[in-house]
Write a protein that holds these residues in place. Structure first.
Motif, PDB file in Angstrom:
ATOM      1  N   GLY A 165       0.819  -1.204   0.000  1.00 19.16           N
ATOM      2  CA  GLY A 165       0.000   0.000   0.000  1.00 19.16           C
ATOM      3  C   GLY A 165       0.850   1.250   0.000  1.00 19.16           C
ATOM      4  N   ASP A 166       0.343   2.287   0.675  1.00 18.60           N
ATOM      5  CA  ASP A 166       1.132   3.523   0.805  1.00 18.60           C
ATOM      6  C   ASP A 166       1.920   3.536   2.111  1.00 18.60           C
ATOM      7  OD1 ASP A 166      -0.862   3.885   2.703  1.00 18.60           O
ATOM      8  OD2 ASP A 166      -1.509   5.846   1.952  1.00 18.60           O
ATOM      9  N   LEU A 167       2.015   2.361   2.765  1.00 21.13           N
ATOM     10  CA  LEU A 167       2.657   2.287   4.080  1.00 21.13           C
ATOM     11  C   LEU A 167       4.117   1.860   4.010  1.00 21.13           C
ATOM     12  CD1 LEU A 167       2.218   2.540   7.145  1.00 21.13           C
ATOM     13  CD2 LEU A 167       1.511   0.126   7.154  1.00 21.13           C
ATOM     14  N   VAL A 168       4.441   0.830   3.221  1.00 22.37           N
ATOM     15  CA  VAL A 168       5.779   0.232   3.250  1.00 22.37           C
ATOM     16  C   VAL A 168       6.276  -0.068   1.838  1.00 22.37           C
ATOM     17  CG1 VAL A 168       7.103  -1.835   3.894  1.00 22.37           C
ATOM     18  CG2 VAL A 168       5.531  -0.795   5.547  1.00 22.37           C
TER      19      VAL A 168
ATOM     20  N   ALA B 192      12.836   7.498  -4.863  1.00 21.36           N
ATOM     21  CA  ALA B 192      11.534   7.530  -5.534  1.00 21.36           C
ATOM     22  C   ALA B 192      10.393   7.080  -4.636  1.00 21.36           C
ATOM     23  CB  ALA B 192      11.585   6.638  -6.776  1.00 21.36           C
ATOM     24  N   SER B 193      10.691   6.478  -3.507  1.00 20.94           N
ATOM     25  CA  SER B 193       9.661   5.906  -2.644  1.00 20.94           C
ATOM     26  C   SER B 193       8.766   6.999  -2.057  1.00 20.94           C
ATOM     27  CB  SER B 193      10.314   5.117  -1.508  1.00 20.94           C
ATOM     28  OG  SER B 193       9.341   4.665  -0.585  1.00 20.94           O
ATOM     29  N   THR B 194       7.469   6.717  -2.029  1.00 15.82           N
ATOM     30  CA  THR B 194       6.496   7.670  -1.477  1.00 15.82           C
ATOM     31  C   THR B 194       5.736   7.088  -0.286  1.00 15.82           C
ATOM     32  OG1 THR B 194       4.829   6.919  -3.074  1.00 15.82           O
ATOM     33  CG2 THR B 194       6.194   8.812  -3.713  1.00 15.82           C
ATOM     34  N   THR B 195       6.166   5.935   0.219  1.00 15.43           N
ATOM     35  CA  THR B 195       5.478   5.319   1.347  1.00 15.43           C
ATOM     36  C   THR B 195       5.941   5.943   2.667  1.00 15.43           C
ATOM     37  OG1 THR B 195       7.164   3.595   1.360  1.00 15.43           O
ATOM     38  CG2 THR B 195       5.127   3.123   0.164  1.00 15.43           C
TER      39      THR B 195
END
Length: 516
Positions: A282-285, A330-333
């Motif tokens: 998800g947007d968590l990890v 690039a990560s958005t989590t």
């Protein structure tokens, strides 16, 4: 006599009608079975790898698989067919697609009229995600003791995914590192594992362990190797436990170990030999599973050798290092978890550096630290195994202070599943364990906690606001019975990152039932 004559006439009549009489000594078809259980892994938000191995087949064997919505098997979600083939050691990998995100499923295989045990798995969430529970392990030595941590996690319905950080088995000959004869735990083959047939047999030996089977059956796993899946202290060019003069070409042995690993683990089949990969929850990890052994690691060097700390020396290899830094940027989590093998944080002991760890590759470590600091990448946690002990670190940046200011990440080190704890090694060398612990605490202000005595595992509870790490110890590894206990906990926010002790475990959430 009349009955015998009647049977003979009936047989002749059938032959006259075109039927073929089977010779009386024709052997029955071999019975197929699933003695190594079932497993799942590498979950995405719409699919997951399902794994099994068929025993008893003499050639390609058709296998059917079914995914269910419930443990009673009342609702079929997906089904299909596959084939267990000898060139893959009769292992089966199914990428079961068309599933819903963040959902628990149950699954089974069937071959030759025989059904496998029922497995339980879970897809990754998609979009906004409020919570994820992750258990992670390292260092399971079959002859050294029972796999109590696997059994403990298998009983937990609240775990969403399991990580294994390496040393899934040990390649040593029986009794070279743990004598399991008295426990009935002698691995197969009894000699050192060198050939492809050896590696396959060692996997099969471990996968008959009931606790390991149960942990695989109840949860999806994401795995990476360390050194003992090939040979001790392995690197790109060889290994401490590989002698070309008596054990042949290193590349041949390494290729055999890789092939067996990809056959026997519930991993999405790779293209080529690359193991490192990224999975999103998800947007968590964002989970980055790293290969710090065979993707480009330079050979270990002693600190009195010229160039041991040179900038050209690699832990991950240039390609993987670049892939990791680009992925972190690039990560958005909320969180970025790095599943990897050896201790990342500075941890020089009273006897000097352990140069198999990142301490032996300081330039490679500094490049990662510079990337974290330069791009202000928050919410980073290194998840580590290998060292048979429990550690909790703030990963220090420039100007780190004991209050946690200046930390760039945290590092959480899991104890061994059953390998002897590090304290045992120190005592065998007649070293003072309490003095070593005191030295480490006094000289490493970023070390928040250290335990050298116990086996167990770590549970992570992740929310957008906090990461909580809980260490669980599972008692005496050489006794069949065990008691699990909460040992220590730490919590951090994504930013500023810094470990703070917690006294009690997080509340256990409701979860779908375990597979019966």
């Amino acid at each position: 006599m009349a009955a015998m004559l009647l049977r003979s006439l009936l047989a002749l009549a059938l032959l006259g009608c075109g039927a073929t009489a089977a010779p009386p000594d024709t052997p029955a078809a071999p019975a197929l079975s699933f003695p190594h259980g079932v497993a799942s892994g590498d979950p995405l938000d719409d699919r997951v790898i399902l794994w099994t191995r068929v025993s008893g087949a003499e050639g390609p064997a058709p296998v059917r698989w079914t995914v269910y919505a419930d443990p009673a098997r009342s609702e079929v979600v997906e089904r299909g067919s596959a084939e267990a083939r000898p060139e893959h050691d009769f292992t089966v990998h199914v990428d079961a697609a068309g599933l819903a995100p963040g959902t628990t499923y149950y699954y089974a295989f069937e071959a030759g009229g025989v059904t496998s045990p029922l497995g339980r798995t879970r897809t990754a969430p998609r979009g906004p995600t409020e919570r994820l529970r992750v258990a992670f392990f390292s260092c399971a030595n079959y002859p050294a003791g029972f796999f109590h941590p696997y059994r403990a996690v298998a009983r937990r319905a609240d775990v969403d995914v399991v990580l294994h950080l390496g040393d899934y088995f040990y390649e040593y000959a029986s009794a070279d590192y743990g004598d399991g004869a008295a426990l009935g735990r002698v691995p197969d083959p009894e000699g050192e594992v060198i050939t492809l047939a050896d590696y396959r047999r060692r996997f099969a030996s471990y996968r008959r362990d009931p606790d390991l089977q149960e942990a695989h059956r109840q949860h999806p796993w994401v795995v990476t190797w360390d050194d003992h899946e090939s040979a001790n202290n392995s690197h790109e060019e060889g290994a401490e436990n590989h002698d070309p003069a008596t054990e042949g070409d290193w590349e041949t042995r390494r290729a055999a170990s890789r092939k067996a690993y990809f056959e026997w683990m519930p991993i999405r089949p790779p293209s080529g030999t690359r193991l490192y990969r990224r999975l999103r929850f998800g947007d968590l990890v964002d989970l980055f599973m790293l290969d710090g052994r065979m993707a480009g690691r330079s050979p270990q060097m002693d600190t009195d050798e010229a160039g041991w700390d040179g900038p050209e020396r690699q832990m991950l290899g240039a390609a993987q290092e670049r892939w990791l830094l680009e992925g972190l940027r690039a990560s958005t989590t909320s969180w970025r978890l790095l599943g990897q093998q050896t201790v990342f944080s500075p941890a020089e002991g009273p006897e000097g550096r352990n140069t198999d760890q990142w301490d032996g590759y300081p330039a490679a470590r500094q490049r990662l630290l510079d990337g974290l600091a330069g791009d202000a990448i928050a919410g980073v946690a290194f998840l580590t195994g290998d060292i048979h002990s429990s550690w909790a670190f703030d990963v220090p940046g420039e100007g780190y202070a004991a209050d946690g200011s200046g930390a760039l990440a945290v590092e959480l080190v899991t104890p061994a599943v059953s390998s002897p704890p590090l304290a045992n090694t120190f005592r065998r060398l007649e070293m003072d364990v309490e003095a070593i612990v005191a030295f480490m605490r006094e000289t490493h202000p970023h070390l928040r906690w250290l335990d050298l005595e116990h086996n167990g595992y770590v549970l992570l509870d992740l929310t957008p606001e906090a990461l909580t790490a809980e260490w669980y110890f599972t008692g005496e590894r050489r006794e069949a019975a065990f008691e699990e206990r909460f040992a220590r906990g730490f919590r951090t926010a994504p930013a500023p990152v810094h470990l703070v002790a917690v006294e009690t475990p997080t509340a256990t959430p409701d979860a779908p039932p375990l597979a019966p």
